[in-house]
Design an enzyme around this catalytic site. Structure first.
Site, PDB file in Angstrom:
ATOM      1  N   ALA A 169       0.829  -1.207   0.000  1.00  0.00           N
ATOM      2  CA  ALA A 169       0.000   0.000   0.000  1.00  0.00           C
ATOM      3  C   ALA A 169       0.865   1.260   0.000  1.00  0.00           C
ATOM      4  CB  ALA A 169      -0.936  -0.007   1.207  1.00  0.00           C
ATOM      5  N   ASP A 170       1.884   1.289   0.860  1.00  0.00           N
ATOM      6  CA  ASP A 170       2.760   2.458   0.935  1.00  0.00           C
ATOM      7  C   ASP A 170       3.432   2.733  -0.407  1.00  0.00           C
ATOM      8  OD1 ASP A 170       2.120   2.750   3.569  1.00  0.00           O
ATOM      9  OD2 ASP A 170       4.023   2.023   4.358  1.00  0.00           O
ATOM     10  N   SER A 171       3.936   1.677  -1.039  1.00  0.00           N
ATOM     11  CA  SER A 171       4.642   1.853  -2.307  1.00  0.00           C
ATOM     12  C   SER A 171       3.694   2.340  -3.398  1.00  0.00           C
ATOM     13  CB  SER A 171       5.302   0.536  -2.728  1.00  0.00           C
ATOM     14  OG  SER A 171       6.250   0.112  -1.765  1.00  0.00           O
TER      15      SER A 171
END
Length: 392
Positions: A169-171
């Protein structure tokens, strides 16, 4: 390519760091605005590399923050907000990842920024977006994947959901943020106006499930994990154990399945690629895969075009021929580190203007403060003056 773009990066760790890394490698002047003391949390993250400044010895920090400069501003100090606004007058983009409302309370929100720079593009990266019932809720990658339904489609049927080894999700949010910033800058060329971008980490992850979500939206039902092709519901798209490791099988098309069947001399399995797990076909394929080593299956895959791949360790992947041939790993110089260090580059190639991962080393904490603040007419000491009691 982006040498005429200046970006103020107020973020920490991965989503914002990846976003501005992409833009920095493409030539943008990225200025990390960090708090006094420790700065970006990634500076303290192990493992640490030998040599160089202590604040740049973290491998994680170097991996995300090359080609950037650093200025220390205490945004809670009396002169901190004014110093940030002075820098913003010279910038094209501000990227921030505080909880919604924090910068507004400090007097440096979007309205304050565009008051001093009407063309400013402000990109806000937050866990759940700037609005909605969860906007003030804390979260990490696993929470976003859980809430957006992605974890429910991991693991083998009847097993618990599996934790991804990377921050999915962060990436994805970092990449969506970089893309959105470029789009906003392009639009500004026509309108002359900046704008506010709201990037939700959770919803960025959801966008990665576009094809699966399309099926749910069309039918109103989510297929159980045991039935979904992408999550192990068919023998042709599975993880199989071999003699000394694991294999990834992705023979979705009939031609790839046929190549595998003929390669292992099992034409009787033709037409059975979508049989479910625990079927007779699954048992047969499991036994065949277990009969050979990883190296034997590598040779088989080279001879038979069947979407069969050995599951590599990350260390093996980084040292693989395909990664070397694409120039993904760069040997970069760093002050105080005679032998330099290795880091991933961008997975893109340009015919005329290639990204340059070695333009600037990862910055020491506040290493560019004096020069940058002086350019804006801001005395450095005013950015560290304590606020009066009761102030934000």
């Amino acid at each position: 390519m982006l040498s005429d773009v200046r970006i103020l990066d107020l973020t920490r760790l991965l989503p914002g760091g990846l976003c501005t890394l992409v833009l920095a490698d493409l030539g943008a002047d990225v200025i990390k605005v960090e708090a006094p003391g420790g700065g970006d949390y990634a500076r303290a993250r192990a493992p640490h590399l030998p040599g160089g400044e202590a604040t740049t010895s973290s491998a994680s920090f170097r991996g995300l923050n090359r080609n950037k400069r650093s200025v220390v501003i205490d945004l809670k100090a009396e002169g901190g907000p004014d110093a940030l606004l002075a820098l913003a007058r010279t910038a094209d983009v501000v990227v921030e990842s505080f909880r919604p409302g924090v910068l507004d309370r400090l007097g440096i929100g979007y309205d304050d920024l565009r008051a001093v720079n009407p063309g400013i593009v402000v990109c806000q990266i937050s866990g759940w977006g700037q609005t909605g019932p969860l906007s003030q809720t804390a979260g990490h990658d696993v929470n976003y994947l859980a809430a957006m339904g992605l974890l429910s489609h991991t693991g083998r049927p009847d097993d618990p959901p599996a934790l991804p080894a990377t921050q999915v999700a962060d990436s994805s949010a970092g990449l969506f943020a970089a893309t959105s910033i470029l789009a906003a800058l392009h639009e500004r060329r026509r309108s002359g106006r900046g704008q506010l971008i709201d990037v939700s980490i959770a919803h960025s992850a959801l966008m990665l499930a576009s094809m699966t979500a399309a099926g749910v939206l069309a039918t109103g039902e989510a297929r159980p994990t045991a039935e979904g092709v992408w999550s192990g519901g068919a023998v042709c798209y599975q993880l199989y154990r071999c003699k000394d490791g694991w294999l990834a099988f992705g023979a979705l098309e009939e031609k790839f399945w046929a190549n595998w069947c003929h390669g292992v001399e099992r034409p009787d399995l033709l037409g059975r690629r979508y049989d479910p797990p625990h079927s007779h076909t699954h048992q047969e394929v499991t036994q065949i895969m277990a009969s050979r080593t990883r190296e034997e299956w590598r040779r088989f895959s080279a001879a038979h075009d069947s979407c069969l791949t050995v599951v590599s360790g990350l260390d093996e992947a980084l040292d693989s021929q395909t990664v070397r041939d694409r120039g993904m790993v760069h040997h970069l110089p760093h002050p105080g580190t005679p032998d330099g260090y290795r880091a991933l580059g961008l997975p893109v190639s340009f015919s005329r203007t290639p990204p340059d991962p070695a333009r600037l080393p990862a910055p020491a904490l506040g290493g560019d403060s004096e020069r940058l603040l002086k350019e804006c007419g801001v005395p450095a000491e005013t950015t560290r003056r304590p606020r009066m009691a009761g102030e934000i």
